[in-house]
Design a protein around this motif. Structure first.
Motif, PDB file in Angstrom:
ATOM      1  N   THR A 105       0.833  -1.204   0.000  1.00 19.52           N
ATOM      2  CA  THR A 105       0.000   0.000   0.000  1.00 19.52           C
ATOM      3  C   THR A 105       0.870   1.257   0.000  1.00 19.52           C
ATOM      4  O   THR A 105       0.472   2.294   0.501  1.00 19.52           O
ATOM      5  N   HIS A 106       2.067   1.148  -0.565  1.00 13.90           N
ATOM      6  CA  HIS A 106       2.999   2.286  -0.679  1.00 13.90           C
ATOM      7  C   HIS A 106       3.431   2.828   0.686  1.00 13.90           C
ATOM      8  O   HIS A 106       3.564   4.029   0.875  1.00 13.90           O
ATOM      9  N   THR A 107       3.673   1.916   1.611  1.00 12.90           N
ATOM     10  CA  THR A 107       4.201   2.278   2.925  1.00 12.90           C
ATOM     11  C   THR A 107       5.707   1.997   2.942  1.00 12.90           C
ATOM     12  O   THR A 107       6.285   1.561   1.953  1.00 12.90           O
ATOM     13  N   THR A 108       6.323   2.218   4.092  1.00 10.80           N
ATOM     14  CA  THR A 108       7.698   1.753   4.324  1.00 10.80           C
ATOM     15  C   THR A 108       7.709   0.729   5.460  1.00 10.80           C
ATOM     16  O   THR A 108       8.703   0.579   6.166  1.00 10.80           O
ATOM     17  N   ASN A 109       6.608   0.010   5.606  1.00 13.95           N
ATOM     18  CA  ASN A 109       6.495  -1.012   6.642  1.00 13.95           C
ATOM     19  C   ASN A 109       7.177  -2.299   6.206  1.00 13.95           C
ATOM     20  O   ASN A 109       7.008  -2.752   5.066  1.00 13.95           O
ATOM     21  N   ILE A 110       7.932  -2.900   7.122  1.00 17.58           N
ATOM     22  CA  ILE A 110       8.701  -4.115   6.852  1.00 17.58           C
ATOM     23  C   ILE A 110       8.219  -5.227   7.777  1.00 17.58           C
ATOM     24  O   ILE A 110       8.009  -4.999   8.966  1.00 17.58           O
ATOM     25  N   ARG A 111       8.088  -6.432   7.246  1.00 15.16           N
ATOM     26  CA  ARG A 111       7.716  -7.587   8.068  1.00 15.16           C
ATOM     27  C   ARG A 111       8.861  -8.583   8.136  1.00 15.16           C
ATOM     28  O   ARG A 111       9.434  -8.958   7.104  1.00 15.16           O
ATOM     29  N   ILE A 135      11.638  -9.322   5.150  1.00 10.02           N
ATOM     30  CA  ILE A 135      13.006  -9.734   5.463  1.00 10.02           C
ATOM     31  C   ILE A 135      12.975 -11.103   6.122  1.00 10.02           C
ATOM     32  O   ILE A 135      11.993 -11.481   6.765  1.00 10.02           O
ATOM     33  N   THR A 136      14.059 -11.854   5.961  1.00 10.18           N
ATOM     34  CA  THR A 136      14.166 -13.134   6.651  1.00 10.18           C
ATOM     35  C   THR A 136      15.621 -13.573   6.704  1.00 10.18           C
ATOM     36  O   THR A 136      16.455 -13.111   5.910  1.00 10.18           O
ATOM     37  N   GLY A 164      16.438  -9.222   2.159  1.00  5.71           N
ATOM     38  CA  GLY A 164      15.294  -8.332   2.194  1.00  5.71           C
ATOM     39  C   GLY A 164      14.804  -8.076   0.782  1.00  5.71           C
ATOM     40  O   GLY A 164      15.588  -8.070  -0.172  1.00  5.71           O
ATOM     41  N   LEU A 165      13.497  -7.880   0.639  1.00  5.86           N
ATOM     42  CA  LEU A 165      12.890  -7.606  -0.658  1.00  5.86           C
ATOM     43  C   LEU A 165      11.802  -6.569  -0.441  1.00  5.86           C
ATOM     44  O   LEU A 165      10.855  -6.808   0.307  1.00  5.86           O
TER      45      LEU A 165
END
Length: 302
Positions: A105-111, A135-136, A164-165
């Motif tokens: 959704t065009h955020t900069t949130n990373i899981r 990321i993993t 990370g992707l």
């Protein structure tokens, strides 16, 4: 089935012609079982990942989604998208249960992704929302993000064996998504910028990406001084051309990644609408491309 030069392919033909920007060939073109995809030699050389960026070729979708559409939300048949994911999984050496999909959704949130997330977005529901980066440090998980002009960011930390992707449109770029992903990897895995290899993937080029003054003003605040003249180009009519490739490159440079560890795409989505999906070129009538990244697993033969 191993990718990145280690598989024994049948002889298969590449798409006849694509338009590249600049000299040389930054991205390598590959064909496996009729599926054409792109890879970064710099990521292959790390020796610890499998990766690819899809093209429109090799899937079963039809019409405006022809043929390798990887979106369930644009009106394509679910059965076709399921088969397209199955084919991509085969090229990556895994199964559809290995995918973990973003929710962009065009955020900069990373899981931070673990084995508990495997299959989410394809065969399992996602309980997370508003996630543009994954990321993993766990092997055998295929991270997946999606595109039709925005910028894919591949990050590989060989020292800590972490990846990370991330998806970076203009909002993600001005929010410095690359730096956000590096920071998330540092917090989770101890990643240092100087240890990371970067691939900035196929997306819209500066010659095709026109923006208005409101976007230009935001970039002028985010990239002051010497960076701005190399990112933003006034047209003289109140409009600007924006170089997302160079902007993301400078985000990584400012974050401490060495210049020689960053590869920037030479292929524009909008310049190659028959080869890659482009939102601008198609006026929104299109499917999605996919970026995929996975840590190799000795136990699975990756």
């Amino acid at each position: 089935m191993e990718i990145n030069g280690q598989a024994k392919y049948r002889e298969e033909r590449l798409y006849p012609y694509i338009k590249r920007k600049g000299e040389g060939e930054v991205l390598k073109r590959n064909v496996c079982d009729g599926i054409e995809y792109l890879t970064f030699p710099c990521l292959e050389e790390t020796g610890i990942v499998n990766h690819l960026f899809s093209t429109r070729l090799g899937g079963v979708s039809e019409g405006i989604f022809s043929s390798m559409n990887l979106s369930y939300t644009r009106g394509d048949r679910k059965e076709a998208v399921d088969e397209n994911f199955r084919r991509i999984a085969g090229v990556m050496g895994g199964t559809v249960s290995d995918f973990v999909l973003s929710d962009q959704t065009h955020t900069t949130n990373i899981r931070k992704v673990t084995a508990k997330d495997k299959g989410k977005g394809v065969i399992r529901e996602r309980e997370y929302k508003d996630i543009d980066g994954l990321i993993t440090d766990e092997e055998g998980i295929i991270l997946a993000t999606f595109y039709a002009d925005c910028v894919p960011l591949f990050l590989v930390d060989k020292k800590q064996r972490a990846i990370g992707l991330s998806h970076s449109g203009w909002k993600g770029t001005v929010g410095k998504m690359g730096e956000c992903t590096l920071f998330a990897m540092k917090e989770a895995y101890g990643t240092k910028p100087e240890d990371v290899t970067i691939g900035i993937g196929p997306s819209i080029c500066k010659d095709c990406y026109e923006v208005g003054a409101e976007v230009a003003d935001i970039f002028a605040e985010a990239f002051p001084g010497k960076w701005l003249p190399e990112i933003l180009f006034p047209r003289g009519d109140g409009k600007y051309f924006l170089d997302l490739w160079k902007a993301n490159y400078y985000v990584f440079i400012m974050a401490g990644v060495p210049e020689n560890q960053i590869s920037v795409t030479d292929i524009c989505t909008c310049c190659n609408p028959d080869y890659l999906f482009s939102h601008r070129a198609s006026k929104g009538k299109r499917g999605n491309l996919g970026a995929f990244l996975c840590l190799k697993s000795d136990t699975k033969g990756f």
